[in-house]
Write an enzyme that holds these catalytic residues in place. Structure first.
Site, PDB file in Angstrom:
ATOM      1  N   ASN A  87      28.303  34.808  18.910  1.00  0.00           N
ATOM      2  CA  ASN A  87      28.608  34.748  19.412  1.00  0.00           C
ATOM      3  C   ASN A  87      29.291  34.502  20.965  1.00  0.00           C
ATOM      4  OD1 ASN A  87      27.944  32.797  17.181  1.00  0.00           O
ATOM      5  ND2 ASN A  87      30.149  33.462  15.797  1.00  0.00           N
ATOM      6  N   HIS A 100      32.019  40.528  21.177  1.00  0.00           N
ATOM      7  CA  HIS A 100      31.757  41.809  19.332  1.00  0.00           C
ATOM      8  C   HIS A 100      30.856  41.037  18.548  1.00  0.00           C
ATOM      9  CE1 HIS A 100      33.994  37.876  18.819  1.00  0.00           C
ATOM     10  NE2 HIS A 100      33.524  37.341  17.947  1.00  0.00           N
TER      11      HIS A 100
HETATM   12  P1  AMP Z   1      33.822  34.700  17.165  1.00  0.00           P
HETATM   13  O1  AMP Z   1      33.520  32.816  16.206  1.00  0.00           O
HETATM   14  O2  AMP Z   1      32.085  35.600  16.924  1.00  0.00           O
HETATM   15  O3  AMP Z   1      34.943  34.641  17.580  1.00  0.00           O
HETATM   16  O4  AMP Z   1      34.551  35.850  15.289  1.00  0.00           O
HETATM   17  C1  AMP Z   1      36.018  36.292  16.051  1.00  0.00           C
HETATM   18  C2  AMP Z   1      35.850  36.774  14.775  1.00  0.00           C
HETATM   19  O5  AMP Z   1      37.108  37.665  14.897  1.00  0.00           O
HETATM   20  C3  AMP Z   1      36.274  36.157  13.378  1.00  0.00           C
HETATM   21  O6  AMP Z   1      35.039  36.433  12.222  1.00  0.00           O
HETATM   22  C4  AMP Z   1      37.897  36.099  12.641  1.00  0.00           C
HETATM   23  O7  AMP Z   1      37.557  36.721  11.855  1.00  0.00           O
HETATM   24  C5  AMP Z   1      37.724  37.885  13.052  1.00  0.00           C
HETATM   25  N1  AMP Z   1      39.387  38.459  13.042  1.00  0.00           N
HETATM   26  C6  AMP Z   1      40.497  37.827  14.563  1.00  0.00           C
HETATM   27  N2  AMP Z   1      41.446  37.681  14.137  1.00  0.00           N
HETATM   28  C7  AMP Z   1      40.765  39.699  13.579  1.00  0.00           C
HETATM   29  C8  AMP Z   1      41.247  40.462  13.542  1.00  0.00           C
HETATM   30  N3  AMP Z   1      42.886  40.654  13.820  1.00  0.00           N
HETATM   31  N4  AMP Z   1      40.971  40.982  12.639  1.00  0.00           N
HETATM   32  C9  AMP Z   1      39.865  41.255  12.628  1.00  0.00           C
HETATM   33  N5  AMP Z   1      38.781  40.110  12.617  1.00  0.00           N
HETATM   34  C10 AMP Z   1      39.651  39.416  12.314  1.00  0.00           C
END
Ligand code: AMP
Ligand code: ZN
Length: 116
Positions: A87, A100
């Protein structure tokens, strides 16, 4: 001071379910999984979005995909299939501004209806 949550995961300051690490990238389970397999693969270097990729750091994108392929094999979802998502910025719903890659699989994921 760097308040980026994924930088803190990369340095070990914040714990995670770490699945892979090398000099360039870290992979860990998503805390709020959207599929039976939901893994995040990040570069250790802080790059906010895909817009920050250039000739000097493009190798990280290749490495992230290579790690995704290897983890898909390890999680036994290679043959069934999987989806990779990056994203970028608000229209895509990016929430964490440290680049990511999402690796999703373990069930039929269906069409990408959210794009319609
Ligand atoms: P995005 O919407 O592409 O920015 O995705 C961010 C992702 O990070 C989401 O799927 C969250 O569930 C994940 N996320 C946020 N904080 C953590 C964390 N501490 N450990 C693992 N995943 C996380
Ligand atoms: Zn960061």
């Amino acid at each position: 001071m760097n308040e980026c949550i994924f930088c803190k995961i990369a340095t070990g300051e914040i714990p995670c379910d770490k699945l892979y690490e090398d000099d360039d990238v870290v992979a860990f389970s998503d805390i709020n999984p959207a599929a039976p397999v939901h893994i995040l693969i990040i570069p250790k270097k802080h790059l906010p979005t895909l817009n920050d990729i250039d000739d000097k750091n493009a190798h990280l994108i290749a490495k992230m995909h290579l790690v995704a392929k290897e983890l898909a094999h390890a999680k036994k979802i290679s043959a069934g299939g999987y989806r990779i998502i990056i994203n970028c910025n608000s229209d895509a719903g990016q929430e964490v501004f440290h680049l990511h890659l999402h690796l999703l699989g373990g069930k039929p994921l269906g069409p990408m209806i959210a794009c319609r």
